[in-house]
Scaffold this active site. Structure first.
Site, mmCIF file in Angstrom:
data_model
loop_
_atom_site.group_PDB
_atom_site.id
_atom_site.type_symbol
_atom_site.label_atom_id
_atom_site.label_comp_id
_atom_site.label_asym_id
_atom_site.label_seq_id
_atom_site.Cartn_x
_atom_site.Cartn_y
_atom_site.Cartn_z
ATOM 1 N N LYS A 106 0.848 -1.196 0.000
ATOM 2 C CA LYS A 106 0.000 0.000 0.000
ATOM 3 C C LYS A 106 0.882 1.244 0.000
ATOM 4 O O LYS A 106 1.913 1.272 0.673
ATOM 5 C CB LYS A 106 -0.905 -0.032 1.245
ATOM 6 C CG LYS A 106 -1.942 1.087 1.305
ATOM 7 C CD LYS A 106 -2.849 0.926 2.524
ATOM 8 C CE LYS A 106 -3.914 2.013 2.586
ATOM 9 N NZ LYS A 106 -4.779 1.883 3.784
ATOM 10 N N SER B 208 -9.832 1.883 2.933
ATOM 11 C CA SER B 208 -8.967 2.670 2.084
ATOM 12 C C SER B 208 -7.956 1.840 1.283
ATOM 13 O O SER B 208 -7.471 2.309 0.249
ATOM 14 C CB SER B 208 -8.196 3.684 2.922
ATOM 15 O OG SER B 208 -7.313 3.033 3.810
ATOM 16 N N SER C 184 -9.971 -0.393 7.138
ATOM 17 C CA SER C 184 -9.354 -0.224 5.817
ATOM 18 C C SER C 184 -8.654 -1.453 5.243
ATOM 19 O O SER C 184 -8.268 -1.439 4.075
ATOM 20 C CB SER C 184 -8.360 0.934 5.842
ATOM 21 O OG SER C 184 -9.038 2.148 5.793
#
Lengths: 96, 484
Positions: free
Chosen positions: B74, B149, B173
């Protein structure tokens, strides 16, 4: 519920943000809606409840020895600076 | 064929080299990621170099299970020399001078970093729509969001654009996008995995975890990333344990609590049914399931948004156009530089959270909002503690609905409501896992969540693995077309 526009402006200045004049109304409304949602917490009686401001596991402070050791290379850190000069960050003039 | 444990076996038997495997993934990214949009940065050269080194290590017989296996990370987790943007204009050109501890740990294992994955800007969002760079699409239906997210992480694993990925979870997330895309997503106990080098959103809630194709891989990755780190003052110095040993243990005598508040209004029928079916599976496997209660559940969401926004407003104060990242082009004086840089550099959702957090911390409102939210946090932790006196794990839905269409949730509060099943876990610092539980009528993945007491990841893995073995839902995969 709406938040006063003057309040939106004040909070923005605290946060170093600038809110577009044209968007003031939208911000008043959206922030108002979120605050209203947060106001649910008022349904609870919290007189006896302890606060948990320390976070979820660390209820003590963690210190380390203040030891001298090698740090990052200056150029490597300054590489990311939008503007630099002779090993320093460049900022706008702040004194007349 | 695409799990870590399957690849590790092939690499070990020399039926496949890491360079070949890495080339396969880079080619697939090239052909298929244009539709999915999961990567912000692909680092082919670095990946192939790392793969070459991994092959040497394998040849010497010094490989671990992750050696030579590609991974996506990420884009809020620092990777030395590789741009790390947080999917924000504010950090569009930021090249970290150091690795996050998790990055370093993966590199020490000989992992091959394929690239950096898309996300909601600064991890604030639930659909990855707030990324400055691009929209990531759900591999099961390109008109739907992948969740957020960590939407890029989830989509990349689901579409097999990476064997596994790392993400971060502040209020759901990891678990929510894992549920939306049909992955196994683990949010470990706060303090188990170092946050050093994770660009902070809400420091008392953030935790790094994994996206994998099955529970075995989840345990393998946790073995690599968990552990004490002196660079993170909230890292916990717990005994090292081999999480794969938790897989395959019998469920007889395990007590599963099902909090009734999580099945009340607003849960999509098929998701409720998936939880009911999971209860049947667990009972059949010898566990005892029972309804339980977490009475303060409905207050977790407002408390979460106040605490996380307050922490974000403080953490994001560092982005000022001086030290790194974006700087406004025109300004008059220092304050002007700060204000214009931040107003142009941050997207709307990030500004909204900074504003809310600043408001909640400002004089005259601190007691009414921030302090109250912290008190509620204490009470929610107590709620959970009471449950864990009786139960080994809790079973809930991961999300109230399956993946929705782009633009469907334009109202901020409606978007926040999607986090209703996940935020309490972060507030209490607990570990939780989302595992695939089949598809709904539209063909979209359903996730169920298991929650355990702090540092009881082994129980989560035992329970998740047993369910997976019994149902086989982890084998479901979307069809993603490759375009030449």
């Amino acid at each position: 519920m709406k938040i006063e526009q003057s309040q939106v402006k004040y909070v923005a200045s605290l946060a170093r943000l600038r809110i577009d004049e044209a968007e003031q109304d939208k911000w008043s409304e959206q922030m108002g809606a979120i605050i209203e949602f947060a106001d649910q917490l008022n349904e609870l009686d919290l007189h006896d409840a302890e606060s948990n401001e320390q976070g979820s596991t660390s209820l003590y402070n963690v210190f380390r020895e203040d030891e001298r050791k090698e740090s990052f290379d200056r150029d490597k850190i300054l590489f990311n600076a939008p503007e630099q000069y002779e090993g320093c960050y460049v900022v706008p003039k702040i004194v007349e | 064929m695409s799990t870590i444990h399957e690849y590790a076996e092939l690499l070990k038997q020399r039926k496949l080299s890491s360079v070949e495997l890495t080339k396969q993934y880079l080619a697939r990214i090239e052909k298929a990621d244009a539709q999915i949009g999961s990567y912000i940065t692909v680092c082919s050269d670095d990946a192939l170099a790392a793969a070459g080194k991994a092959d040497e290590r394998i040849a010497k017989g010094e490989a671990t299970l992750l050696t030579g296996i590609p991974v996506g990370i990420k884009d809020n987790i620092c990777t030395e020399g590789i741009t790390t943007t947080c999917a924000s204009k504010m950090l569009y050109n930021f090249v970290p001078p150091y690795d996050a501890t998790v990055t370093k740990r993966l590199k020490n294992e000989g992992a091959v970093i394929l690239g950096k994955l898309n996300m909601d800007e600064f991890a604030m969002g639930s659909s990855t729509e707030s990324s400055y760079f691009k929209k990531t699409k759900n591999p099961y239906d390109l008109t739907r969001v992948p969740g957020g997210s960590s939407g890029g992480s989830a989509a990349s694993v689901s579409a097999d654009l990476a064997p596994y990925a790392l993400g971060s979870d502040t209020g759901g997330s990891i678990r929510q996008p894992a549920a939306f895309c049909g992955n196994v997503g683990l949010k470990p106990t706060y303090g188990l995995v170092s946050r050093f080098g994770l660009i902070a959103f809400a420091s008392s809630l953030d935790q790094i975890g994994s996206f994998t194709k099955d529970v075995t891989d989840c345990a393998i990755v946790l073995n690599a990333i968990a552990g004490y780190d002196k660079m993170d003052s909230t890292s916990v110095d717990a005994d090292k344990t081999d999480y794969t040993k938790a897989l395959g243990l019998p469920l007889k005598g395990m007590k599963v609590g099902v909090p009734k508040q999580y099945l009340e209004s607003g849960i999509q029928t098929e998701i409720r049914e998936a939880v009911e079916n999971a209860i049947k599976v667990y009972e059949m496997l010898g566990a005892e399931c029972e309804e339980c209660s977490l009475p303060l559940s409905k207050f977790a969401l407002p408390a979460y948004y106040l605490i996380s926004s307050a922490e974000a407003s403080s953490n994001l104060a560092r982005f000022d156009g001086i030290k790194y990242g974006y700087r406004a082009e025109e300004y008059h004086g220092l304050t002007d530089l700060y204000e214009i840089t931040r107003s142009e550099g941050f997207g709307e959702e990030v500004k909204r959270r900074i504003m809310l957090g600043t408001y909640a911390l400002s004089s005259g409102y601190y007691d009414a909002y921030y302090k109250k939210a912290q008190q509620v946090r204490g009470l929610i932790k107590r709620d959970f503690a009471a449950c864990f006196e009786k139960y080994d794990v809790l079973l809930t839905p991961t999300t109230p609905t399956t993946a929705y269409k782009f633009g469907e949730k334009s109202d901020p509060v409606a978007m926040y409501m999607g986090d209703i099943c996940t935020v309490a876990v972060n507030i209490a610092g607990l570990p939780a896992i989302s595992i695939p539980a089949g598809l709904d009528k539209k063909g979209m993945p359903i996730g169920i969540q298991l929650i355990a007491n702090s540092f009881d990841e082994r129980k989560l893995l035992t329970a998740a693995y047993a369910y997976e073995r019994e149902t086989g839902y982890e084998k479901l995969r979307p069809t993603v077309k490759e375009v030449e």
